[in-house]
Structures are given as structure tokens and as C-alpha cells.
Motif scaffolding. Structure first.
Motif, PDB file in Angstrom:
ATOM      1  N   LEU A 192     -30.925  -0.605  12.267  1.00  0.00           N
ATOM      2  CA  LEU A 192     -31.633   0.547  12.825  1.00  0.00           C
ATOM      3  C   LEU A 192     -32.959   0.074  13.415  1.00  0.00           C
ATOM      4  O   LEU A 192     -33.824  -0.427  12.690  1.00  0.00           O
ATOM      5  CB  LEU A 192     -31.878   1.598  11.742  1.00  0.00           C
ATOM      6  N   SER A 222     -33.389   3.529  19.245  1.00  0.00           N
ATOM      7  CA  SER A 222     -33.927   4.889  19.341  1.00  0.00           C
ATOM      8  C   SER A 222     -34.259   5.329  20.756  1.00  0.00           C
ATOM      9  O   SER A 222     -34.509   6.505  20.993  1.00  0.00           O
ATOM     10  CB  SER A 222     -35.181   4.999  18.469  1.00  0.00           C
ATOM     11  N   LEU A 249     -31.099   8.386  13.825  1.00  0.00           N
ATOM     12  CA  LEU A 249     -30.659   6.998  13.681  1.00  0.00           C
ATOM     13  C   LEU A 249     -29.407   6.914  12.816  1.00  0.00           C
ATOM     14  O   LEU A 249     -28.443   6.206  13.154  1.00  0.00           O
ATOM     15  CB  LEU A 249     -31.781   6.160  13.054  1.00  0.00           C
TER      16      LEU A 249
END
Length: 262
Positions: A192, A222, A249
């Protein structure tokens, strides 16, 4: 889907999910990864610290509360600002970069305006309340560094800017445990990513062979800006998230995993 109520129904069963958020801030996200059946691996790309000159910044923060607009750029900005001095009654508008920052303010009884869609500088700049700011005093409650897009655009619109650096971002300290965990990372893991600075720090700190191992995982990014930073650092498989919010996410990781196993 909210950041505090993520409905994923074991969509990450058996997956390792690497969380690169700042040290000490990933507890909630790790909990949601486990609830989705995944195994979180904490690999902090940043460390957050209070300002080294608390007396001076405390005075700046108190003065900023008399400005026309206060913009908080992260939940950390809220936490460190309120630790310096309480928020007093202000006639100015309070704006939060995203829902997480707005929730942090709400916990202190402070209502804030936040973008409805994009939770980033572009989203803030699209707010009608920041469209005509010529001559207005705007305080940015933030940390040094960052993109610079928001202050640049506000200055071009004629705003009088005040920077209040209530905390600072530094590279986190990775241990041998972090390195060994990445070395054993399965190729079908997810990473992430929501900070270009965190990507740079991890790239600099991890040994080359270990970094290449991390880049074999699928990067959940993102924004397009973060996607570009990830590509430049060596990631090949990328999957977009709606924003840097933890729910977005995690939802993107679930969708990516579902598609890979359809």
C-alpha cells in the motif's frame, strides 16, 4: 465504505499486505487487513516527530488561529497542533485535506470543510471556499516538505500564507526484522503506497536485492503521482486506489486480489 468500517468479507484471505504508513499510525489499517483475512506486514516509510522548537511553533499556532482560513494537511497535523496548544474560538474557516483529518478535528469538537471527492491538494484547490482568496490570510498547519502545489496555487491566487510546521517527517528506522520479512515476501503480496517520500526512504534504506523483492509485489497506489513514483522506483504491477484513505487502499487491494483470482 468508511475508514472505520471496512466491509471486505475475507477478500484478502491468505494475502500478505505491506503497510508503509508512518511508524505508529498503521494499527487500524493492520486490524482491517486481518479482518479481511490478510496478514499485515508493517514497513514504515516515515517517522513522525514533534517540532524541535515547540515554544516558537506554539506561538505561531496561536497566532494562526486568528487567520481567515486554517488548512490542516493530515491527521498528524491535528494531533501535533492540539498537543502544542488548545484550539480557541476562531472566526476563520477550518479546512481538512481529507475525511481522516476531518475526523481528527471532530474528535476535538472542531468542524471542518473537506473535499467531497479528491482528498489531496487538487481536491482542496477545487473547493469553492478557496477559489477567491486574494488578500485572505491562510495558515497551513503541516510539516516541512511535501509537493508544494497547494501553497503555490494559493499564493498565485493572492492569498497571504502562513506556514505552521507543527511536526516533521523523517525516515523511519528499519531493523533486520523488516529486511528479513521483505526477503520472505511472496510474489502475490500487495504494497500500500500513498507517499512518494516514503517510497524514496524505503528505496534508500533497503538493500538492493531486498528492494527488488518488494517491487515484485503489486503496488496499490493512491494517485497517479504516487503511481509514477512507484514506477520510477521499480514497481511493475500497479493497481489504483480511489484515494490515500485507508478504506480506499484496502478496497483496492481486495479488488486487485479478486481480479487476479477470477
Amino acid at each position: 465504505m468508511s475508514a472505520t468500517s471496512v466491509q471486505v468479507d475475507k477478500d484478502l484471505a491468505g494475502c500478505t499486505v505491506v503497510i508503509t504508513r508512518p511508524a505508529g499510525t498503521a494499527t487500524s489499517l493492520a486490524k482491517h487487513v486481518r479482518a479481511a483475512g490478510g496478514a499485515p506486514l508493517l514497513l514504515p516509510g516515515l517517522s513522525l516527530r514533534g517540532t524541535p522548537d515547540a515554544h516558537h511553533v506554539r506561538a505561531q499556532w496561536r497566532e494562526a488561529q486568528r487567520d481567515d482560513v486554517l488548512i490542516f494537511t493530515s491527521p498528524a497535523a491535528v494531533r501535533y497542533a492540539l498537543a502544542l496548544a488548545p484550539f480557541t474560538e476562531t472566526h476563520g474557516a477550518v479546512i481538512a485535506v481529507g475525511r481522516g483529518t476531518a475526523r481528527a478535528l471532530q474528535r476535538h469538537g472542531i468542524a471542518a470543510e473537506t473535499p467531497a471527492s479528491r482528498q489531496d491538494s487538487e481536491g482542496l484547490l477545487a473547493l469553492p471556499s478557496l477559489e477567491h482568496v486574494h488578500g485572505r490570510r491562510i495558515a497551513l498547519i503541516t510539516a516541512p516538505g511535501g509537493r508544494g502545489l497547494l501553497p503555490q496555487q494559493l499564493a498565485e491566487r493572492g492569498a497571504q500564507l502562513r506556514y505552521v510546521y507543527v511536526y516533521q517527517r523523517t525516515a523511519s528506522r528499519l531493523t533486520q526484522h523488516h529486511i528479513e520479512a521483505v526477503q520472505q515476501l511472496p510474489a502475490d503480496a500487495y504494497v500500500l503506497l500513498s507517499s512518494a517520500e516514503a517510497i524514496q526512504n524505503l528505496h534508500a534504506q533497503l538493500p538492493a536485492t531486498v528492494w527488488r523483492r518488494l517491487c515484485e509485489a503489486t503496488a496499490i497506489v493512491s494517485s497517479e503521482r504516487i503511481a509514477q513514483a512507484a514506477r520510477e522506483a521499480g514497481f511493475v504491477r500497479l493497481y489504483p486506489a480511489a484515494s490515500a484513505a485507508q478504506a480506499d487502499l484496502l478496497a483496492a487491494a481486495c479488488r486487485a486480489h479478486s481480479r487476479q483470482h477470477d
